[in-house]
Design a protein around this motif. Structure first.
Motif, PDB file in Angstrom:
ATOM      1  N   LYS A   1     -40.381 -22.059 -11.810  1.00 10.75           N
ATOM      2  CA  LYS A   1     -41.129 -20.723 -11.592  1.00 10.75           C
ATOM      3  C   LYS A   1     -40.577 -20.044 -10.408  1.00 10.75           C
ATOM      4  O   LYS A   1     -40.143 -20.708  -9.225  1.00 10.75           O
TER       5      LYS A   1
ATOM      6  N   MET B   1     -41.108 -27.622 -11.423  1.00 10.98           N
ATOM      7  CA  MET B   1     -42.230 -28.355 -11.927  1.00 10.98           C
ATOM      8  C   MET B   1     -42.052 -29.214 -13.112  1.00 10.98           C
ATOM      9  O   MET B   1     -41.064 -28.864 -13.811  1.00 10.98           O
ATOM     10  N   GLU B   2     -42.842 -30.087 -13.337  1.00 16.32           N
ATOM     11  CA  GLU B   2     -42.785 -30.723 -14.779  1.00 16.32           C
ATOM     12  C   GLU B   2     -42.894 -29.763 -15.827  1.00 16.32           C
ATOM     13  O   GLU B   2     -43.518 -28.874 -15.778  1.00 16.32           O
ATOM     14  N   CYS B   3     -42.022 -30.056 -16.758  1.00 17.64           N
ATOM     15  CA  CYS B   3     -41.824 -29.007 -17.896  1.00 17.64           C
ATOM     16  C   CYS B   3     -43.155 -29.601 -18.981  1.00 17.64           C
ATOM     17  O   CYS B   3     -43.183 -30.577 -19.394  1.00 17.64           O
TER      18      CYS B   3
ATOM     19  N   GLY C   1     -42.230 -18.892 -20.283  1.00 18.72           N
ATOM     20  CA  GLY C   1     -43.676 -18.032 -19.964  1.00 18.72           C
ATOM     21  C   GLY C   1     -43.581 -16.991 -18.880  1.00 18.72           C
ATOM     22  O   GLY C   1     -42.629 -17.100 -18.124  1.00 18.72           O
ATOM     23  N   VAL C   2     -44.057 -16.080 -19.002  1.00 20.80           N
ATOM     24  CA  VAL C   2     -44.136 -14.895 -18.171  1.00 20.80           C
ATOM     25  C   VAL C   2     -45.444 -14.591 -17.736  1.00 20.80           C
ATOM     26  O   VAL C   2     -46.435 -14.254 -18.484  1.00 20.80           O
ATOM     27  N   GLY C   3     -45.617 -14.251 -16.287  1.00 17.71           N
ATOM     28  CA  GLY C   3     -46.912 -14.186 -15.845  1.00 17.71           C
ATOM     29  C   GLY C   3     -46.786 -12.737 -14.893  1.00 17.71           C
ATOM     30  O   GLY C   3     -45.809 -12.273 -14.684  1.00 17.71           O
ATOM     31  N   ILE C   4     -48.047 -12.704 -14.329  1.00 10.19           N
ATOM     32  CA  ILE C   4     -47.898 -11.591 -13.549  1.00 10.19           C
ATOM     33  C   ILE C   4     -47.048 -11.801 -12.182  1.00 10.19           C
ATOM     34  O   ILE C   4     -46.412 -10.458 -11.601  1.00 10.19           O
ATOM     35  N   ASN C   5     -47.063 -12.826 -11.642  1.00  9.69           N
ATOM     36  CA  ASN C   5     -46.320 -13.258 -10.621  1.00  9.69           C
ATOM     37  C   ASN C   5     -45.147 -13.499 -10.597  1.00  9.69           C
ATOM     38  O   ASN C   5     -43.965 -13.312  -9.582  1.00  9.69           O
ATOM     39  N   GLY C   6     -44.508 -13.682 -11.789  1.00  4.23           N
ATOM     40  CA  GLY C   6     -42.911 -14.253 -12.234  1.00  4.23           C
ATOM     41  C   GLY C   6     -42.817 -14.755 -13.208  1.00  4.23           C
ATOM     42  O   GLY C   6     -43.704 -14.949 -14.162  1.00  4.23           O
TER      43      GLY C   6
ATOM     44  N   LEU D   1     -52.267 -26.636 -19.799  1.00  2.00           N
ATOM     45  CA  LEU D   1     -51.363 -27.039 -20.686  1.00  2.00           C
ATOM     46  C   LEU D   1     -51.091 -28.546 -20.751  1.00  2.00           C
ATOM     47  O   LEU D   1     -51.533 -29.318 -20.017  1.00  2.00           O
TER      48      LEU D   1
ATOM     49  N   ASN E   1     -54.263 -21.526 -18.486  1.00  6.60           N
ATOM     50  CA  ASN E   1     -53.912 -22.337 -17.211  1.00  6.60           C
ATOM     51  C   ASN E   1     -53.850 -23.852 -17.493  1.00  6.60           C
ATOM     52  O   ASN E   1     -53.776 -24.512 -16.604  1.00  6.60           O
TER      53      ASN E   1
ATOM     54  N   THR F   1     -52.761 -25.646 -14.015  1.00 10.58           N
ATOM     55  CA  THR F   1     -51.458 -25.098 -13.293  1.00 10.58           C
ATOM     56  C   THR F   1     -52.153 -23.581 -12.865  1.00 10.58           C
ATOM     57  O   THR F   1     -53.065 -23.150 -12.730  1.00 10.58           O
ATOM     58  N   ASP F   2     -51.055 -23.065 -12.409  1.00  9.04           N
ATOM     59  CA  ASP F   2     -51.119 -21.603 -11.644  1.00  9.04           C
ATOM     60  C   ASP F   2     -52.209 -21.211 -10.581  1.00  9.04           C
ATOM     61  O   ASP F   2     -53.282 -21.106 -10.691  1.00  9.04           O
TER      62      ASP F   2
ATOM     63  N   LYS G   1     -58.787 -20.779 -16.502  1.00  9.81           N
ATOM     64  CA  LYS G   1     -58.964 -20.452 -17.715  1.00  9.81           C
ATOM     65  C   LYS G   1     -57.973 -21.022 -18.774  1.00  9.81           C
ATOM     66  O   LYS G   1     -57.140 -21.741 -18.160  1.00  9.81           O
TER      67      LYS G   1
ATOM     68  N   VAL H   1     -41.187 -18.223 -15.792  1.00  9.70           N
ATOM     69  CA  VAL H   1     -41.128 -19.501 -15.686  1.00  9.70           C
ATOM     70  C   VAL H   1     -39.884 -19.918 -16.891  1.00  9.70           C
ATOM     71  O   VAL H   1     -40.091 -19.529 -18.099  1.00  9.70           O
TER      72      VAL H   1
END
Ligand SMILES: Nc1ncnc2c1ncn2[C@@H]1O[C@H](COP(=O)(O)OP(=O)(O)OP(=O)(O)O)[C@@H](O)[C@H]1O
Length: 347
Positions: free
Chosen positions: A46, A91-93, A24-29, A146, A144, A159-160, A141, A31
């Motif tokens: 992450k 983190m756990e996958c 996954g790709v988020g605003i902060n980095g 999973l 986040n 998460t997040d 939201k 994964v």
């Protein structure tokens, strides 16, 4: 005792093989997948730039990560990567996808009110645990939430912690005057502590509503776009339980949603009150009423990105500090700039 993260300084590549699969790709980095060298076990990694905000995220997430419904962090490395100081968070996958994707993909058996209550119990217990540690998540939201794996026994986890915040546990102090008035407020009567926590309860209410009918409150499900009227309706607390999809939903579920979505956060229930609500305490005895959720989510899937965007904007408007601690530097903060622009707020 508080769990304190110990940042490892040896190169992560000594202990893990970093895969090429991006989870996954988020605003902060981003994964990515990785494997522990000594036993081949798979994890999610992450990667964040090592800045104070990222450290706070990692510290708070680590502290909270022993809860069964919070994604677990195993270890964190501080390493230089391509000449950039980074944090590598192991983190756990989570291989079971997002909450609503799963409900949308169901084929045979209908999603029921009891299942919705089970899911809400998981989410609320994670929030109660965080609030007990005096941590507000502030970004609860659908994306986040999973699932651990694709099986029927998968566990849902939060998460997040990118917007999470430690609330000081001293006496409640009055909120500083914000430079703009967020939705729902009578900010002067609220402590920031209570305010920050209440936005997690609001999120729980929104998620409960969507679980029970397949579309968010504050807009009618007739294929109409959500904006621009939605913001006004959120502010006015205008939503209802009208339509065939709500006919068979229990009164207890509606009562819980009303308590979470109170417009004035001072009136909104605390998470401890929510945990004592009969729809949550008796989550395993709730009637197995079949719901329309899967069908509606499928019909409305093209509008899902809009639902996500509106929820993100509403949450951004509730995070008071980010709005009122504005300085010239914020002009360089693209996230804030984007959020401020998209919510129509300028200084
Ligand atoms: N433990 C995990 N296992 C599998 N996938 C994950 C895991 N954590 C995150 N992801 C995936 O990576 C994406 C980005 O992760 P995360 O939300 O933590 O990053 P972020 O940069 O803070 O994102 P955001 O833009 O939502 O603030 C998630 O939406 C999810 O798809």
């Amino acid at each position: 005792m508080n769990m304190v993260v110990k940042f490892k300084t040896n190169p992560i590549k000594e202990d893990y093989i970093i895969g090429s699969q991006v989870l996954g790709v988020g605003i902060n980095g981003k994964v990515v997948e990785c494997r522990r060298i000594n036993d081949g076990e798979k994890f999610a990694l992450k990667v964040l730039r090592d800045v104070p905000k990222a450290r706070r995220e990692v510290e708070l997430h680590y502290e909270a990560s022993r809860h069964p419904h919070i994604v677990r962090i195993f270890e964190v490395y501080e390493n230089t990567y391509n000449n950039v100081e980074c944090l590598f968070v192991v983190m756990e996958c989570m291989e079971g996808g997002e909450l609503f994707t799963r409900i949308q993909e169901r084929s045979n058996d209908a999603f029921t009110e009891r299942e919705a209550a089970n899911i809400m119990y998981s989410i609320c217990s994670a929030i109660a645990y965080l609030h007990g540690l005096n941590i507000a998540h502030r970004d609860i939201k659908p994306e986040n939430l999973l699932y651990t794996d694709p099986s029927n026994h998968a566990i849902l986890k939060l998460t997040d912690f990118g917007f999470s915040k430690r609330l000081d546990d001293g006496t409640e102090k009055p909120l500083e005057t914000p430079c703009y008035t967020p939705y729902y407020v009578a900010p002067e009567v609220l402590s920031s502590k209570k305010y920050d926590k209440s936005c997690d309860v609001w999120s729980a209410g929104i998620i409960a509503y969507i679980l029970l009918c397949g579309y968010p409150p504050f807009y009618s499900h007739h294929g109409l776009p959500i904006s621009p009227g939605m913001k006004k309706r959120i502010r006015a607390g205008q939503y209802n339980f009208v339509g065939p999809e709500w006919d068979r939903v229990s009164e207890a579920a509606k009562d819980l949603i009303r308590k979470c979505l109170k417009t004035d956060p001072a009136e909104r229930s605390s998470i401890n009150d929510i945990m004592c609500h009969k729809w949550i305490t008796h989550y395993n005895k709730i009637p197995e009423t079949p719901l329309e959720t899967t069908k509606v989510l499928q019909e409305q899937r093209l509008q899902w990105p809009e639902v996500q965007e509106e929820m993100e904007k509403a949450l951004a408007s509730m995070r008071v500090d980010e709005v009122h601690i504005k300085s010239l530097n914020d002009a360089k903060n693209t996230l804030l700039a984007k959020r401020m622009k998209s919510s129509g707020h300028t200084k």
